[in-house]
Write an enzyme that holds these catalytic residues in place. Sequence first.
Site, PDB file in Angstrom:
ATOM      1  CB  THR A  69      -0.900   0.005   1.250  1.00 18.01           C
ATOM      2  OG1 THR A  69      -1.693  -1.180   1.238  1.00 18.01           O
ATOM      3  CG2 THR A  69      -1.810   1.212   1.297  1.00 18.01           C
ATOM      4  N   GLY A 120       3.046  -2.961   8.492  1.00 16.49           N
ATOM      5  CA  GLY A 120       3.253  -3.223   9.915  1.00 16.49           C
ATOM      6  C   GLY A 120       4.708  -3.558  10.201  1.00 16.49           C
ATOM      7  CD  GLU A 141      -3.899  -9.133   3.398  1.00  9.50           C
ATOM      8  OE1 GLU A 141      -3.182  -8.957   4.395  1.00  9.50           O
ATOM      9  OE2 GLU A 141      -3.495  -9.016   2.238  1.00  9.50           O
TER      10      GLU A 141
HETATM   11  C1  LIG Z   1       0.286 -17.156  10.986  1.00 11.86           C
HETATM   12  C2  LIG Z   1      -0.494 -16.565   9.875  1.00 11.86           C
HETATM   13  C3  LIG Z   1      -1.314 -15.365  10.370  1.00 11.86           C
HETATM   14  C4  LIG Z   1      -2.121 -14.751   9.240  1.00 11.86           C
HETATM   15  C5  LIG Z   1      -2.715 -13.396   9.669  1.00 11.86           C
HETATM   16  C6  LIG Z   1      -1.699 -12.298   9.402  1.00 11.86           C
HETATM   17  C7  LIG Z   1      -2.354 -10.947   9.524  1.00 11.86           C
HETATM   18  C8  LIG Z   1      -1.431  -9.910   8.988  1.00 11.86           C
HETATM   19  C9  LIG Z   1      -1.977  -8.528   9.188  1.00 11.86           C
HETATM   20  C10 LIG Z   1      -2.316  -7.964   7.846  1.00 11.86           C
HETATM   21  C11 LIG Z   1      -2.058  -6.475   7.792  1.00 11.86           C
HETATM   22  C12 LIG Z   1      -2.630  -5.927   6.520  1.00 11.86           C
HETATM   23  C13 LIG Z   1      -1.763  -6.211   5.319  1.00 11.86           C
HETATM   24  C14 LIG Z   1      -2.306  -5.538   4.100  1.00 11.86           C
HETATM   25  O1  LIG Z   1      -3.285  -4.849   4.131  1.00 11.86           O
HETATM   26  S1  LIG Z   1      -1.437  -5.882   2.710  1.00 11.86           S
HETATM   27  C15 LIG Z   1      -2.264  -4.954   1.470  1.00 11.86           C
HETATM   28  C16 LIG Z   1      -3.621  -5.549   1.139  1.00 11.86           C
HETATM   29  N1  LIG Z   1      -4.136  -4.899  -0.020  1.00 11.86           N
HETATM   30  C17 LIG Z   1      -5.194  -5.374  -0.678  1.00 11.86           C
HETATM   31  O2  LIG Z   1      -5.832  -6.333  -0.311  1.00 11.86           O
HETATM   32  C18 LIG Z   1      -5.513  -4.638  -1.947  1.00 11.86           C
HETATM   33  C19 LIG Z   1      -6.909  -5.016  -2.446  1.00 11.86           C
HETATM   34  N2  LIG Z   1      -6.938  -4.923  -3.900  1.00 11.86           N
HETATM   35  C20 LIG Z   1      -6.846  -6.052  -4.678  1.00 11.86           C
HETATM   36  O3  LIG Z   1      -6.745  -7.172  -4.230  1.00 11.86           O
HETATM   37  C21 LIG Z   1      -6.897  -5.834  -6.184  1.00 11.86           C
HETATM   38  O4  LIG Z   1      -6.532  -4.520  -6.497  1.00 11.86           O
HETATM   39  C22 LIG Z   1      -8.304  -6.088  -6.754  1.00 11.86           C
HETATM   40  C23 LIG Z   1      -8.589  -7.558  -6.608  1.00 11.86           C
HETATM   41  C24 LIG Z   1      -9.335  -5.279  -6.042  1.00 11.86           C
HETATM   42  C25 LIG Z   1      -8.338  -5.700  -8.206  1.00 11.86           C
HETATM   43  O5  LIG Z   1      -7.162  -6.208  -8.788  1.00 11.86           O
HETATM   44  P1  LIG Z   1      -6.944  -5.972 -10.348  1.00 11.86           P
HETATM   45  O6  LIG Z   1      -7.389  -4.583 -10.692  1.00 11.86           O
HETATM   46  O7  LIG Z   1      -5.562  -6.367 -10.688  1.00 11.86           O
HETATM   47  O8  LIG Z   1      -7.910  -7.070 -10.986  1.00 11.86           O
HETATM   48  P2  LIG Z   1      -9.350  -6.862 -11.637  1.00 11.86           P
HETATM   49  O9  LIG Z   1     -10.346  -6.384 -10.643  1.00 11.86           O
HETATM   50  O10 LIG Z   1      -9.176  -6.062 -12.901  1.00 11.86           O
HETATM   51  O11 LIG Z   1      -9.690  -8.386 -12.024  1.00 11.86           O
HETATM   52  C26 LIG Z   1      -8.967  -9.004 -13.100  1.00 11.86           C
HETATM   53  C27 LIG Z   1      -9.094 -10.504 -12.891  1.00 11.86           C
HETATM   54  O12 LIG Z   1      -8.216 -10.897 -11.839  1.00 11.86           O
HETATM   55  C28 LIG Z   1      -8.929 -11.696 -10.912  1.00 11.86           C
HETATM   56  N3  LIG Z   1      -8.307 -11.519  -9.580  1.00 11.86           N
HETATM   57  C29 LIG Z   1      -8.142 -10.364  -8.913  1.00 11.86           C
HETATM   58  N4  LIG Z   1      -7.518 -10.598  -7.751  1.00 11.86           N
HETATM   59  C30 LIG Z   1      -7.282 -11.930  -7.696  1.00 11.86           C
HETATM   60  C31 LIG Z   1      -6.677 -12.790  -6.717  1.00 11.86           C
HETATM   61  N5  LIG Z   1      -6.207 -12.316  -5.562  1.00 11.86           N
HETATM   62  N6  LIG Z   1      -6.603 -14.103  -7.002  1.00 11.86           N
HETATM   63  C32 LIG Z   1      -7.102 -14.585  -8.168  1.00 11.86           C
HETATM   64  N7  LIG Z   1      -7.696 -13.837  -9.117  1.00 11.86           N
HETATM   65  C33 LIG Z   1      -7.781 -12.522  -8.875  1.00 11.86           C
HETATM   66  C34 LIG Z   1     -10.335 -11.157 -10.959  1.00 11.86           C
HETATM   67  O13 LIG Z   1     -11.239 -12.112 -10.431  1.00 11.86           O
HETATM   68  C35 LIG Z   1     -10.497 -10.941 -12.450  1.00 11.86           C
HETATM   69  O14 LIG Z   1     -10.767 -12.185 -13.025  1.00 11.86           O
HETATM   70  P3  LIG Z   1     -11.767 -12.228 -14.335  1.00 11.86           P
HETATM   71  O15 LIG Z   1     -13.110 -11.745 -13.845  1.00 11.86           O
HETATM   72  O16 LIG Z   1     -11.175 -11.275 -15.341  1.00 11.86           O
HETATM   73  O17 LIG Z   1     -11.770 -13.676 -14.739  1.00 11.86           O
HETATM   74  C1  LIG Z   2      -4.402  -1.409  10.569  1.00  8.20           C
HETATM   75  C2  LIG Z   2      -3.954  -1.484   9.135  1.00  8.20           C
HETATM   76  C3  LIG Z   2      -2.814  -2.217   8.822  1.00  8.20           C
HETATM   77  C4  LIG Z   2      -2.370  -2.275   7.514  1.00  8.20           C
HETATM   78  N1  LIG Z   2      -1.216  -2.974   7.223  1.00  8.20           N
HETATM   79  C5  LIG Z   2      -0.758  -2.986   5.948  1.00  8.20           C
HETATM   80  C6  LIG Z   2       0.463  -3.672   5.632  1.00  8.20           C
HETATM   81  O1  LIG Z   2       1.093  -4.251   6.505  1.00  8.20           O
HETATM   82  N2  LIG Z   2       0.911  -3.642   4.350  1.00  8.20           N
HETATM   83  C7  LIG Z   2       0.220  -3.010   3.351  1.00  8.20           C
HETATM   84  O2  LIG Z   2       0.666  -3.027   2.203  1.00  8.20           O
HETATM   85  N3  LIG Z   2      -0.963  -2.358   3.610  1.00  8.20           N
HETATM   86  C8  LIG Z   2      -1.451  -2.339   4.879  1.00  8.20           C
HETATM   87  N4  LIG Z   2      -2.628  -1.683   5.162  1.00  8.20           N
HETATM   88  C9  LIG Z   2      -3.295  -0.925   4.097  1.00  8.20           C
HETATM   89  C10 LIG Z   2      -4.576  -1.603   3.642  1.00  8.20           C
HETATM   90  O3  LIG Z   2      -4.270  -2.751   2.912  1.00  8.20           O
HETATM   91  C11 LIG Z   2      -5.381  -0.613   2.805  1.00  8.20           C
HETATM   92  O4  LIG Z   2      -5.790   0.432   3.651  1.00  8.20           O
HETATM   93  C12 LIG Z   2      -6.604  -1.286   2.196  1.00  8.20           C
HETATM   94  O5  LIG Z   2      -6.185  -2.149   1.154  1.00  8.20           O
HETATM   95  C13 LIG Z   2      -7.616  -0.272   1.632  1.00  8.20           C
HETATM   96  O6  LIG Z   2      -7.004   0.544   0.664  1.00  8.20           O
HETATM   97  P1  LIG Z   2      -7.047   2.150   0.846  1.00  8.20           P
HETATM   98  O7  LIG Z   2      -6.645   2.475   2.217  1.00  8.20           O
HETATM   99  O8  LIG Z   2      -6.319   2.723  -0.295  1.00  8.20           O
HETATM  100  O9  LIG Z   2      -8.590   2.533   0.723  1.00  8.20           O
HETATM  101  P2  LIG Z   2      -9.359   2.951  -0.674  1.00  8.20           P
HETATM  102  O10 LIG Z   2      -9.311   1.827  -1.612  1.00  8.20           O
HETATM  103  O11 LIG Z   2      -8.859   4.291  -1.055  1.00  8.20           O
HETATM  104  O12 LIG Z   2     -10.837   3.006  -0.085  1.00  8.20           O
HETATM  105  C14 LIG Z   2     -11.468   4.253   0.219  1.00  8.20           C
HETATM  106  C15 LIG Z   2     -12.916   4.115  -0.153  1.00  8.20           C
HETATM  107  O13 LIG Z   2     -13.007   3.941  -1.572  1.00  8.20           O
HETATM  108  C16 LIG Z   2     -13.826   2.808  -1.884  1.00  8.20           C
HETATM  109  N5  LIG Z   2     -13.378   2.169  -3.123  1.00  8.20           N
HETATM  110  C17 LIG Z   2     -12.118   1.958  -3.530  1.00  8.20           C
HETATM  111  N6  LIG Z   2     -12.090   1.322  -4.719  1.00  8.20           N
HETATM  112  C18 LIG Z   2     -13.396   1.110  -5.064  1.00  8.20           C
HETATM  113  C19 LIG Z   2     -14.050   0.496  -6.172  1.00  8.20           C
HETATM  114  N7  LIG Z   2     -13.358  -0.049  -7.182  1.00  8.20           N
HETATM  115  N8  LIG Z   2     -15.404   0.460  -6.182  1.00  8.20           N
HETATM  116  C20 LIG Z   2     -16.106   0.992  -5.160  1.00  8.20           C
HETATM  117  N9  LIG Z   2     -15.556   1.601  -4.080  1.00  8.20           N
HETATM  118  C21 LIG Z   2     -14.219   1.654  -4.040  1.00  8.20           C
HETATM  119  C22 LIG Z   2     -13.614   1.873  -0.690  1.00  8.20           C
HETATM  120  O14 LIG Z   2     -14.705   0.954  -0.582  1.00  8.20           O
HETATM  121  C23 LIG Z   2     -13.583   2.869   0.476  1.00  8.20           C
HETATM  122  O15 LIG Z   2     -14.911   3.164   0.852  1.00  8.20           O
HETATM  123  C24 LIG Z   2      -3.091  -1.597   6.484  1.00  8.20           C
HETATM  124  C25 LIG Z   2      -4.240  -0.865   6.789  1.00  8.20           C
HETATM  125  C26 LIG Z   2      -4.680  -0.822   8.113  1.00  8.20           C
HETATM  126  C27 LIG Z   2      -5.913  -0.041   8.437  1.00  8.20           C
END
Ligand SMILES: CCCCCCCCCCCCCC(=O)SCCNC(=O)CCNC(=O)[C@H](O)C(C)(C)COP(=O)(O)OP(=O)(O)OC[C@H]1O[C@@H](n2cnc3c(N)ncnc32)[C@H](O)[C@@H]1OP(=O)(O)O
Ligand SMILES: Cc1cc2nc3c(=O)[nH]c(=O)nc-3n(C[C@H](O)[C@H](O)[C@H](O)COP(=O)(O)OP(=O)(O)OC[C@H]3O[C@@H](n4cnc5c(N)ncnc54)[C@H](O)[C@@H]3O)c2cc1C
Length: 596
Positions: A79, A118, A362
């Site tokens: 991020t 983190g 996530e």
């Molecule tokens: C011990 C273990 C403990 C565990 C706990 C630890 C906790 C740690 C604490 C954590 C702290 C926090 C840590 C953090 O926060 S780390 C940062 C976390 N950040 C996010 O989660 C970012 C969220 N955004 C996204 O995932 C992507 O930008 C999305 C998905 C929204 C769009 O992405 P994009 O714009 O590139 O794709 P598209 O929408 O054009 O779709 C195109 C095609 O791709 C397919 N597609 C998309 N994504 C996936 C996927 N993942 N697998 C398989 N396929 C996937 C999709 O279905 C579509 O398919 P089709 O419809 O065309 O067939």
């Molecule tokens: C406690 C905490 C720990 C974190 N730890 C990590 C880490 O370790 N590593 C890391 O990489 N990141 C980390 N993050 C970041 C986190 O992954 C992002 O905050 C999260 O993915 C959301 O993205 P953003 O903050 O850019 O929000 P945005 O995506 O900017 O969201 C803002 C608003 O826009 C809306 N929005 C965005 N896109 C769309 C769309 N396509 N359609 C409709 N609405 C939309 C959302 O729903 C939301 O209401 C952490 C965040 C928090 C709060």
Amino acid sequence: MYGQIVRDGLVNVTGIEDLGLTSPVLQRTSDAFFKEISPFLLHFGMFVPTIIGQCTPEQQAKWLPLAMDLKIIGTYAQTELGHGTFIRGLETTATYDASTEQFILKTPKLSSYKWWAGGLGKTANHCIVLAQLYTKGVCHGPHPFIVQIRDTETHMPLPGIKVGEIGPKLGFNTADNGFLGFEDFRIPRENLMMKNAQVTKDGTYVKVARHGKLTYGTMVFVRVMLVSDMAYCLAKAVTIAVRYSAVRRQSQPKPDQPEPQVLDYLTQQHKLFICISTAHAMKLTSTWLWNTFTGVLADMRDGNTDTLPELHALSSCLKAISTSDTSALIEQCRFACGGHGYMYSSNLPALYSFATATRTYEGDYTVLLLQTARFLVKSWEQMDEGKPLTPTLAYLEQSRNGSQVSWDDSPEGIVRGFDAVAAGRIGACVKSIRKHINNGMDYEDAWQMTTVQLVGAAEAHCRAVICRVYRDETARLTAGCSPGVKAVLDQLSTLYLLYWALERTGDLLRFSSLSERDIENLQARYEALLLKIRPNAVGLVDAFDFRDEVLMSTLGSYDGRVYERLMEEALKTPLNREPVSDSFHKYIKPMMQGKL
Ligand SMILES: CCCCCCCCCCCCCC(=O)SCCNC(=O)CCNC(=O)[C@H](O)C(C)(C)COP(=O)(O)OP(=O)(O)OC[C@H]1O[C@@H](n2cnc3c(N)ncnc32)[C@H](O)[C@@H]1OP(=O)(O)O
Ligand SMILES: Cc1cc2nc3c(=O)[nH]c(=O)nc-3n(C[C@H](O)[C@H](O)[C@H](O)COP(=O)(O)OP(=O)(O)OC[C@H]3O[C@@H](n4cnc5c(N)ncnc54)[C@H](O)[C@@H]3O)c2cc1C
């Protein structure tokens, strides 16, 4: 504070490392060290899993031992200040220089700075960086790089690195979330994590993976883990709230009776017993999801990525719904404890601040549900073309002939009712999209105009999956139980179905033959079931088996000495060290004497 939490974190990690304990125990013992979050969470939660998921065997042989032995401390920096959701819009660049066989990392603007990772602020000396990969003038999209950011001896940031802590947050204030900027920072070619894509010495880009989204694999893993984490978090909160509700006596419904336990109020049971059911529902669903996840990984090891889209859809909606339900229900547990639930010493505020963060990180709730909706609409269209549906969407077939599902209030009947709601809401979305297109919109605009309904359809699909899995898994797991245990666990799973049927009467009236009379019956059955569960409520939360050291709650301790513990904690407050604060002499007294 930071020093204390790092000390606790290391005692926790190295101690358990030596004992070679597994993750469930890690989870339970970790919580005995921190009320909030360890700065090492991302090291084990994402840094190590990414090395395993995104590195070649040779790269793993180099980096994994260093990470597992804590010779390097890592995090996951994806991020940025300007982008979190839209990964393809990330601005950090990694440009290959064939003359030196290095990548040059740059954060070209302020909005490009990595933000949130983190442990990044002051703890980590390495991190996984997602950056747009450029080679031979072509951008190949976001790729993962392993980057050393601090000197492992002095811990000083390396030249070209700007790093620091992002400041106070709603919670997670011991997680040491940080920011990171690069000024022409060079790393060896080998630091590109090359399992899914490679760059040769001369800068040729070689795509290895058959699926373009395997770079996102760590996020899928964490989303799957978070469903289980949420069950655990909610179980702690409801243990605190139910135990406190058994101790707390308040009001006098009958003049000649003593004040009752607040747990005897039906409204208190309505607030809390769904929390017990939901903790069980999410735990069973998380185990089912984990088995689905490992099955897909096995398929992918055989080169088959056909089941990945359904896993992405399931992990997305289950992460969204489990984190959203848990945040709401932990807040409900706090409400159920009155003023004392607002005390930090109750541990409910910390549990809430952790859960509400998971709704965002996530993958944001809305964004992930729209990802699931994308899969649902595609599946509907494939069904229209006569193609087979994936197992979790088999229920769509029932909607083909458009007949309304006849309402049946047996548990299986209610599960079928939720299938009908999901099928109906997906069908309504497809109809809406097609209507907008027929009125001249292009697909993207028609999709955007339907997104409110699409989020609802994805939630309905997820609820139907949870209801079915919870009911089926309860039936399977209680088959060998004593009749008494089976009866109680069946009560909990039935409560979940009745609760959500009452929450979704509008949808059930729209997509099934549910009648006003049926709703009255549901309400009566629900209320009667609350009373049946009441005698076992404390036993049910005791069965979660949290030690006081893990619960860390003045309200939820096993011995029920709530008032004594609240007072003990109050007396520890620094303000109580002296009978008169020096602010009296500095400010209040001069003010009272008109001297300010
Ligand atoms: C011990 C273990 C403990 C565990 C706990 C630890 C906790 C740690 C604490 C954590 C702290 C926090 C840590 C953090 O926060 S780390 C940062 C976390 N950040 C996010 O989660 C970012 C969220 N955004 C996204 O995932 C992507 O930008 C999305 C998905 C929204 C769009 O992405 P994009 O714009 O590139 O794709 P598209 O929408 O054009 O779709 C195109 C095609 O791709 C397919 N597609 C998309 N994504 C996936 C996927 N993942 N697998 C398989 N396929 C996937 C999709 O279905 C579509 O398919 P089709 O419809 O065309 O067939
Ligand atoms: C406690 C905490 C720990 C974190 N730890 C990590 C880490 O370790 N590593 C890391 O990489 N990141 C980390 N993050 C970041 C986190 O992954 C992002 O905050 C999260 O993915 C959301 O993205 P953003 O903050 O850019 O929000 P945005 O995506 O900017 O969201 C803002 C608003 O826009 C809306 N929005 C965005 N896109 C769309 C769309 N396509 N359609 C409709 N609405 C939309 C959302 O729903 C939301 O209401 C952490 C965040 C928090 C709060």
